[in-house]
Write a protein that holds these residues in place. Structure first.
Motif, PDB file in Angstrom:
ATOM      1  N   SER A  97      30.736  54.124  33.173  1.00 41.24           N
ATOM      2  CA  SER A  97      29.487  52.843  33.892  1.00 41.24           C
ATOM      3  C   SER A  97      29.277  51.757  32.751  1.00 41.24           C
ATOM      4  O   SER A  97      29.414  50.712  33.595  1.00 41.24           O
ATOM      5  N   VAL A  98      29.314  52.004  31.749  1.00 43.91           N
ATOM      6  CA  VAL A  98      29.059  50.990  30.833  1.00 43.91           C
ATOM      7  C   VAL A  98      30.330  50.095  30.834  1.00 43.91           C
ATOM      8  O   VAL A  98      30.230  48.622  30.793  1.00 43.91           O
ATOM      9  N   ASP A  99      31.528  50.547  30.945  1.00 40.75           N
ATOM     10  CA  ASP A  99      32.727  49.804  31.010  1.00 40.75           C
ATOM     11  C   ASP A  99      33.010  48.936  32.249  1.00 40.75           C
ATOM     12  O   ASP A  99      33.494  47.780  32.371  1.00 40.75           O
ATOM     13  N   LEU A 100      32.466  49.599  33.444  1.00 38.98           N
ATOM     14  CA  LEU A 100      32.531  48.930  34.725  1.00 38.98           C
ATOM     15  C   LEU A 100      31.571  47.809  34.588  1.00 38.98           C
ATOM     16  O   LEU A 100      31.866  46.802  35.178  1.00 38.98           O
ATOM     17  N   CYS A 101      30.303  47.975  33.838  1.00 38.89           N
ATOM     18  CA  CYS A 101      29.273  46.924  33.950  1.00 38.89           C
ATOM     19  C   CYS A 101      29.860  45.820  33.161  1.00 38.89           C
ATOM     20  O   CYS A 101      29.639  44.717  33.623  1.00 38.89           O
ATOM     21  N   THR A 102      30.693  46.017  32.268  1.00 37.63           N
ATOM     22  CA  THR A 102      31.181  44.971  31.282  1.00 37.63           C
ATOM     23  C   THR A 102      32.339  44.060  32.218  1.00 37.63           C
ATOM     24  O   THR A 102      32.297  42.969  32.392  1.00 37.63           O
ATOM     25  N   GLU A 103      32.883  45.104  33.003  1.00 39.81           N
ATOM     26  CA  GLU A 103      34.115  44.303  33.780  1.00 39.81           C
ATOM     27  C   GLU A 103      33.526  43.488  35.002  1.00 39.81           C
ATOM     28  O   GLU A 103      33.809  42.240  35.047  1.00 39.81           O
ATOM     29  N   TYR A 104      32.385  43.999  35.526  1.00 42.44           N
ATOM     30  CA  TYR A 104      31.752  43.098  36.634  1.00 42.44           C
ATOM     31  C   TYR A 104      31.270  41.999  36.074  1.00 42.44           C
ATOM     32  O   TYR A 104      31.186  40.840  36.768  1.00 42.44           O
ATOM     33  N   ILE A 105      30.338  42.212  34.936  1.00 44.42           N
ATOM     34  CA  ILE A 105      29.706  40.759  34.394  1.00 44.42           C
ATOM     35  C   ILE A 105      30.716  39.757  33.898  1.00 44.42           C
ATOM     36  O   ILE A 105      30.296  38.727  34.263  1.00 44.42           O
ATOM     37  N   GLU A 106      31.837  40.040  33.459  1.00 44.78           N
ATOM     38  CA  GLU A 106      32.890  39.356  33.109  1.00 44.78           C
ATOM     39  C   GLU A 106      33.358  38.721  34.177  1.00 44.78           C
ATOM     40  O   GLU A 106      33.751  37.147  34.195  1.00 44.78           O
ATOM     41  N   ARG A 107      33.644  39.285  35.425  1.00 41.04           N
ATOM     42  CA  ARG A 107      34.408  38.704  36.542  1.00 41.04           C
ATOM     43  C   ARG A 107      33.279  37.915  37.384  1.00 41.04           C
ATOM     44  O   ARG A 107      33.694  36.986  37.935  1.00 41.04           O
ATOM     45  N   THR A 157      32.545  49.725  43.217  1.00 46.75           N
ATOM     46  CA  THR A 157      32.846  48.604  43.960  1.00 46.75           C
ATOM     47  C   THR A 157      34.516  48.182  43.224  1.00 46.75           C
ATOM     48  O   THR A 157      34.570  47.875  42.185  1.00 46.75           O
ATOM     49  N   PHE A 158      35.290  48.325  44.500  1.00 50.69           N
ATOM     50  CA  PHE A 158      36.710  47.869  44.267  1.00 50.69           C
ATOM     51  C   PHE A 158      37.043  46.404  44.319  1.00 50.69           C
ATOM     52  O   PHE A 158      38.180  45.985  43.778  1.00 50.69           O
ATOM     53  N   ARG A 159      36.315  45.535  45.240  1.00 54.32           N
ATOM     54  CA  ARG A 159      36.741  44.331  45.580  1.00 54.32           C
ATOM     55  C   ARG A 159      35.424  43.404  45.772  1.00 54.32           C
ATOM     56  O   ARG A 159      34.613  44.037  46.378  1.00 54.32           O
ATOM     57  N   SER A 160      35.387  42.356  45.176  1.00 56.27           N
ATOM     58  CA  SER A 160      34.264  41.484  45.455  1.00 56.27           C
ATOM     59  C   SER A 160      34.671  39.941  45.276  1.00 56.27           C
ATOM     60  O   SER A 160      35.778  39.489  44.697  1.00 56.27           O
ATOM     61  N   GLU A 161      34.474  39.068  46.321  1.00 56.77           N
ATOM     62  CA  GLU A 161      34.809  37.579  46.424  1.00 56.77           C
ATOM     63  C   GLU A 161      36.088  37.473  46.296  1.00 56.77           C
ATOM     64  O   GLU A 161      36.909  36.737  45.613  1.00 56.77           O
ATOM     65  N   ASP A 162      36.835  38.327  47.046  1.00 56.39           N
ATOM     66  CA  ASP A 162      38.408  38.513  47.402  1.00 56.39           C
ATOM     67  C   ASP A 162      38.996  38.743  45.812  1.00 56.39           C
ATOM     68  O   ASP A 162      40.364  38.326  45.621  1.00 56.39           O
ATOM     69  N   ILE A 163      38.388  39.173  44.960  1.00 59.81           N
ATOM     70  CA  ILE A 163      38.942  39.833  43.631  1.00 59.81           C
ATOM     71  C   ILE A 163      39.076  41.324  43.657  1.00 59.81           C
ATOM     72  O   ILE A 163      38.034  41.958  43.809  1.00 59.81           O
ATOM     73  N   ASP A 164      40.014  41.998  43.393  1.00 57.34           N
ATOM     74  CA  ASP A 164      40.290  43.229  43.121  1.00 57.34           C
ATOM     75  C   ASP A 164      39.822  43.845  41.751  1.00 57.34           C
ATOM     76  O   ASP A 164      40.319  42.856  40.756  1.00 57.34           O
ATOM     77  N   ILE A 165      39.175  44.878  41.853  1.00 57.36           N
ATOM     78  CA  ILE A 165      38.973  45.604  40.362  1.00 57.36           C
ATOM     79  C   ILE A 165      39.742  46.931  40.221  1.00 57.36           C
ATOM     80  O   ILE A 165      39.644  47.656  41.112  1.00 57.36           O
ATOM     81  N   ASP A 166      40.374  47.260  39.039  1.00 60.76           N
ATOM     82  CA  ASP A 166      41.342  48.259  38.857  1.00 60.76           C
ATOM     83  C   ASP A 166      40.262  49.316  38.429  1.00 60.76           C
ATOM     84  O   ASP A 166      40.115  49.674  37.251  1.00 60.76           O
TER      85      ASP A 166
END
Length: 404
Positions: free
Chosen positions: A42-52, A93-102
């Motif tokens: 969860s922490v690492d996903l939060c970091t990825e989401y915030i960065e993107r 969430t795998f996709r937002s604003e037409d951007i994919d998250i692995d």
């Protein structure tokens, strides 16, 4: 004004009760492994989401099963016959604003790093991974789009926290932390990470039962095992004696260690491990079956039923309120004079901003004076912490506050 109530707690404080039972599942316990890894994901996903996206998106990584493998233990070092399986599940969430998250690779990479950092004898090929994360429901995902700032609660859920920890609770918690500390592992490298401590206090008598495997690659024979066990047992006793002196506690205390051991039965009569965790061949693990968010399983206290680890830190009150209730209780005890013990109850209403709980209540035990005399100050503490809940959530998102 928030709906905050304060009343007296209709029981004696934990240290005043005759009986206390407290458990701590340590770093390498299968349930603790699941909690720790899911929250790290969860922490690492939060970091990825915030960065993107400059925002934390919908996710709840709070379903996990660690399926035990199979080992063959022998003196001098056993082998892993079948690896453990870590099943990672729930929603993201795998996709937002037409951007994919692995998401799947983020989850697996995080889990692999955790094993590498925390369990010295778990090699990469000792664990297999199965990612079962799916897209979130439309309605819950939409919570993250409806408003900026403080989000609405994604659930109707209740939580309770308390402060301070009793001496028994602290002793159980700190014993496990000591046994899994870098210093202890350096001095006793043969000790595994799957430490479990059960404490029971009856009046002025404290008994601690410790289970901790010895790594079989360090064990040459049955007698060698018992010799090492004796040394470790002495170190445990020394730590507990020094701990009680440091805390200025006068109590009759005793420890037992690996009680199932039986001399004369070879490998069958001693507690050894190839990897340091019983998930190698004995016990499976799940999120939510281990320690509460304050690090222990306190059987004398009211506790929340939610599994906090892995839930998102900005709308899921099953995580936020679980941790926040303990945090607020600690603030009350530290900031309001003459409060001996505090219990804080929080109840959310789905869709309502999380800084506006349906119920925010404190139950107080006073050292002296009356509850009425401190009611205003207690309300102010609770109100202030709810006012700053967004900062608290971001601390959770960054992994600054432990949840297991």
């Amino acid at each position: 004004m928030r709906n905050i109530t304060v009343e007296g707690f209709r029981s004696s404080s934990a240290p005043e009760q005759h009986l206390e039972i407290v458990e701590r599942k340590g770093l390498g316990h299968p349930d603790s492994i699941c909690d720790a890894i899911m929250d790290r994901i969860s922490v690492d996903l939060c970091t990825e989401y915030i960065e993107r996206f400059d925002a934390i998106l919908h996710h709840n990584i709070d379903k996990c099963l660690l399926v035990a493998g199979e080992t063959a233990g022998i003196f001098g070092g056993g082998v892993v016959v079948e690896p453990m399986l870590l099943v990672i599940g729930d929603r993201a969430t795998f996709r937002s604003e037409d951007i994919d998250i692995d998401v799947a690779n983020i989850a697996m990479d995080t889990a692999k790093r955790w094993f590498d950092e925390k369990l010295r004898f778990v090699k990469p090929d000792f664990v297999e991974y199965q990612v079962e994360l799916k897209h979130g429901s439309a309605e819950l995902t939409d919570i993250f789009r409806r408003q900026k700032g403080i989000l609405g609660s994604n659930d109707t859920s209740a939580a309770v926290g308390y402060a301070p920890l009793s001496f028994t609770e602290k002793a159980v918690l700190d014993m496990e932390k000591h046994l899994n500390s870098p210093t202890f592992k350096e001095e006793y490298p043969e000790s595994g990470e799957d430490v479990k401590v059960m404490g029971v206090r009856r009046g002025n008598k404290l008994d601690l039962t410790v289970a901790m495997p010895l790594i079989d690659s360090f064990v040459d024979s049955e007698q060698h095992y018992f010799n090492m066990k004796k040394d470790i047992f002495g170190a445990m006793n020394g730590f507990l004696t020094g701990y009680m002196e440091e805390k200025d506690v006068c109590m009759n205390a005793s420890i037992s260690f690996n009680n199932l051991d039986a001399a004369g039965r070879g490998m069958d009569g001693i507690y050894t491990s190839v990897t340091g965790t019983s998930a190698e061949d004995a016990d499976c693990g799940q999120v939510g079956r281990g320690n509460r968010v304050n690090g222990i399983i306190p059987l004398n206290r009211p506790v929340s039923s939610e599994a906090a680890a892995g839930k998102n830190p900005v709308s899921h009150v099953g995580k936020i309120y679980n941790v926040l209730s303990h945090h607020i209780a600690g603030k009350i005890v530290s900031k309001v004079p003459d409060v001996k013990e505090a219990y804080v109850w929080l109840l959310s209403d789905i869709g309502v901003p999380i800084d506006r709980p349906k119920v925010a209540a404190a139950q107080i035990i006073m050292e002296k004076g009356t509850v009425a005399s401190v009611e205003k100050e207690v309300v102010e503490v609770i109100d202030l912490e709810l006012e700053h809940i967004r900062d608290f959530c971001m601390q959770l998102a960054r992994g600054m506050i432990p949840v297991c």
